[in-house]
Design a protein around this motif. Sequence first.
Motif, PDB file in Angstrom:
ATOM      1  N   PRO A 114     -37.888   8.766  -9.772  1.00  0.00           N
ATOM      2  CA  PRO A 114     -36.852   9.484  -9.010  1.00  0.00           C
ATOM      3  C   PRO A 114     -37.220  10.920  -8.653  1.00  0.00           C
ATOM      4  O   PRO A 114     -37.763  11.663  -9.477  1.00  0.00           O
ATOM      5  CB  PRO A 114     -35.656   9.459  -9.972  1.00  0.00           C
ATOM      6  CG  PRO A 114     -36.280   9.416 -11.340  1.00  0.00           C
ATOM      7  CD  PRO A 114     -37.513   8.566 -11.188  1.00  0.00           C
ATOM      8  N   ALA A 115     -36.931  11.284  -7.431  1.00  0.00           N
ATOM      9  CA  ALA A 115     -37.043  12.687  -7.017  1.00  0.00           C
ATOM     10  C   ALA A 115     -35.890  13.472  -7.627  1.00  0.00           C
ATOM     11  O   ALA A 115     -34.943  12.900  -8.179  1.00  0.00           O
ATOM     12  CB  ALA A 115     -37.005  12.768  -5.489  1.00  0.00           C
ATOM     13  N   LYS A 116     -35.950  14.775  -7.531  1.00  0.00           N
ATOM     14  CA  LYS A 116     -34.879  15.610  -8.085  1.00  0.00           C
ATOM     15  C   LYS A 116     -33.553  15.270  -7.413  1.00  0.00           C
ATOM     16  O   LYS A 116     -33.473  15.107  -6.210  1.00  0.00           O
ATOM     17  CB  LYS A 116     -35.214  17.087  -7.907  1.00  0.00           C
ATOM     18  CG  LYS A 116     -36.423  17.536  -8.721  1.00  0.00           C
ATOM     19  CD  LYS A 116     -36.643  19.019  -8.610  1.00  0.00           C
ATOM     20  CE  LYS A 116     -37.932  19.446  -9.329  1.00  0.00           C
ATOM     21  NZ  LYS A 116     -37.935  19.075 -10.750  1.00  0.00           N
ATOM     22  N   GLY A 117     -32.528  15.109  -8.236  1.00  0.00           N
ATOM     23  CA  GLY A 117     -31.216  14.739  -7.739  1.00  0.00           C
ATOM     24  C   GLY A 117     -30.992  13.239  -7.639  1.00  0.00           C
ATOM     25  O   GLY A 117     -29.884  12.799  -7.322  1.00  0.00           O
ATOM     26  N   ARG A 118     -32.009  12.445  -7.951  1.00  0.00           N
ATOM     27  CA  ARG A 118     -31.920  11.002  -7.760  1.00  0.00           C
ATOM     28  C   ARG A 118     -31.983  10.250  -9.094  1.00  0.00           C
ATOM     29  O   ARG A 118     -32.409  10.785 -10.114  1.00  0.00           O
ATOM     30  CB  ARG A 118     -33.067  10.513  -6.864  1.00  0.00           C
ATOM     31  CG  ARG A 118     -33.178  11.249  -5.536  1.00  0.00           C
ATOM     32  CD  ARG A 118     -31.927  11.141  -4.683  1.00  0.00           C
ATOM     33  NE  ARG A 118     -32.012  11.888  -3.449  1.00  0.00           N
ATOM     34  CZ  ARG A 118     -32.379  11.363  -2.284  1.00  0.00           C
ATOM     35  NH1 ARG A 118     -32.683  10.077  -2.197  1.00  0.00           N
ATOM     36  NH2 ARG A 118     -32.439  12.113  -1.199  1.00  0.00           N
ATOM     37  N   ALA A 161     -41.420  17.217 -15.570  1.00  0.00           N
ATOM     38  CA  ALA A 161     -40.990  17.503 -14.198  1.00  0.00           C
ATOM     39  C   ALA A 161     -39.467  17.469 -14.047  1.00  0.00           C
ATOM     40  O   ALA A 161     -38.961  17.619 -12.932  1.00  0.00           O
ATOM     41  CB  ALA A 161     -41.630  16.506 -13.236  1.00  0.00           C
ATOM     42  N   GLY A 162     -38.746  17.255 -15.157  1.00  0.00           N
ATOM     43  CA  GLY A 162     -37.284  17.305 -15.106  1.00  0.00           C
ATOM     44  C   GLY A 162     -36.587  15.963 -15.043  1.00  0.00           C
ATOM     45  O   GLY A 162     -35.404  15.891 -14.687  1.00  0.00           O
ATOM     46  N   THR A 163     -37.300  14.898 -15.406  1.00  0.00           N
ATOM     47  CA  THR A 163     -36.705  13.558 -15.388  1.00  0.00           C
ATOM     48  C   THR A 163     -36.269  13.155 -16.788  1.00  0.00           C
ATOM     49  O   THR A 163     -37.054  13.220 -17.730  1.00  0.00           O
ATOM     50  CB  THR A 163     -37.711  12.516 -14.854  1.00  0.00           C
ATOM     51  OG1 THR A 163     -38.073  12.851 -13.518  1.00  0.00           O
ATOM     52  CG2 THR A 163     -37.111  11.116 -14.869  1.00  0.00           C
ATOM     53  N   ARG A 164     -35.029  12.738 -16.911  1.00  0.00           N
ATOM     54  CA  ARG A 164     -34.534  12.160 -18.166  1.00  0.00           C
ATOM     55  C   ARG A 164     -34.851  10.671 -18.139  1.00  0.00           C
ATOM     56  O   ARG A 164     -34.682  10.011 -17.104  1.00  0.00           O
ATOM     57  CB  ARG A 164     -33.013  12.387 -18.269  1.00  0.00           C
ATOM     58  CG  ARG A 164     -32.352  11.887 -19.554  1.00  0.00           C
ATOM     59  CD  ARG A 164     -32.587  12.845 -20.701  1.00  0.00           C
ATOM     60  NE  ARG A 164     -31.862  12.415 -21.901  1.00  0.00           N
ATOM     61  CZ  ARG A 164     -30.715  12.964 -22.331  1.00  0.00           C
ATOM     62  NH1 ARG A 164     -30.164  13.957 -21.652  1.00  0.00           N
ATOM     63  NH2 ARG A 164     -30.142  12.539 -23.432  1.00  0.00           N
ATOM     64  N   ILE A 165     -35.300  10.117 -19.258  1.00  0.00           N
ATOM     65  CA  ILE A 165     -35.675   8.704 -19.312  1.00  0.00           C
ATOM     66  C   ILE A 165     -34.845   7.984 -20.359  1.00  0.00           C
ATOM     67  O   ILE A 165     -34.724   8.444 -21.500  1.00  0.00           O
ATOM     68  CB  ILE A 165     -37.178   8.530 -19.637  1.00  0.00           C
ATOM     69  CG1 ILE A 165     -38.043   9.266 -18.610  1.00  0.00           C
ATOM     70  CG2 ILE A 165     -37.548   7.047 -19.672  1.00  0.00           C
ATOM     71  CD1 ILE A 165     -39.529   9.233 -18.931  1.00  0.00           C
ATOM     72  N   LEU A 166     -34.273   6.838 -19.965  1.00  0.00           N
ATOM     73  CA  LEU A 166     -33.548   5.954 -20.868  1.00  0.00           C
ATOM     74  C   LEU A 166     -34.130   4.558 -20.718  1.00  0.00           C
ATOM     75  O   LEU A 166     -34.194   4.030 -19.601  1.00  0.00           O
ATOM     76  CB  LEU A 166     -32.050   5.921 -20.525  1.00  0.00           C
ATOM     77  CG  LEU A 166     -31.300   7.251 -20.563  1.00  0.00           C
ATOM     78  CD1 LEU A 166     -29.879   7.049 -20.024  1.00  0.00           C
ATOM     79  CD2 LEU A 166     -31.264   7.831 -21.966  1.00  0.00           C
TER      80      LEU A 166
END
Length: 279
Positions: A114-118, A161-166
Amino acid sequence: MDYVKQHAVKPGDKIQLKRIDTKSKGPFAGKDEAKAFTAETVKKLQDLQYRLFVEGKQSLLIVLQAPDAAGKDGLIRKVLGQMNPQGCRTYPFKVPSAEEASHDFLWRIHKCTPAKGRISIFNRSHYEDVLVVRVNDLVPKKVWSRRYELINHFEENLIAAGTRILKFYLHISPEEQLERFKKRLDNPAKHWKLNTGDYAARNQWDEYREAYEDAMTRCNSDSSPWFVIPADNKWYRDAAVAGIVEQAMSEMNPQMPPIEVDLDEIRALYEQASAKMQR
């Protein structure tokens, strides 16, 4: 109920799926109560996803892995897919195409992060390359065994890079899986899902279980956690995943951007436009 605490795999623990219940009902008296919780939680997810999209500074990656018929499609349809598709996309990863197979195993995956905001939802994922590939001997052990480290580096890069992962493993029993196979067979609308390979995989149940256990043990951290979700009761599966995603997005706490326009000026322009319409 703290679904995160209940279902998260603790980093460093060697997970044993045999010891984890597949039929949990959680705190719910029954299906109706769980569905009401899920519906209310989905509303919260929709608001949080809107704020995430408008903020444009963070992103979320949701990974779904499971044996066949555990309910990845149903979970997406009833819960995760209820978010606005403008900022949330699902990517199903099937057998690699010829082009995909000519690249490294993460090439097709990275394009879908995902890009930022996605938000990106992976229906199967990069973990197939230490699951199916391992169980069916599609590449030598010396190849797939190195991929755990590569997956960890890949996920660490996304987090930086700011991505949260679940990451969710939908935990279904072989008895429930076979019952769902029967329902597919009895329902012409679901015949498209029938596959002889599903039955072949049942004969490798123990091998797949061991592969999942190794993947969840070796590629697990506080910042990229695995959750084992009891999935025999579809309504509990949906509620638990909804609760975990909502908690994670609340912790991300996306904010609406500051107002950069002069609201008084905009109101004056509106009044002028409205007055012209009434003439």
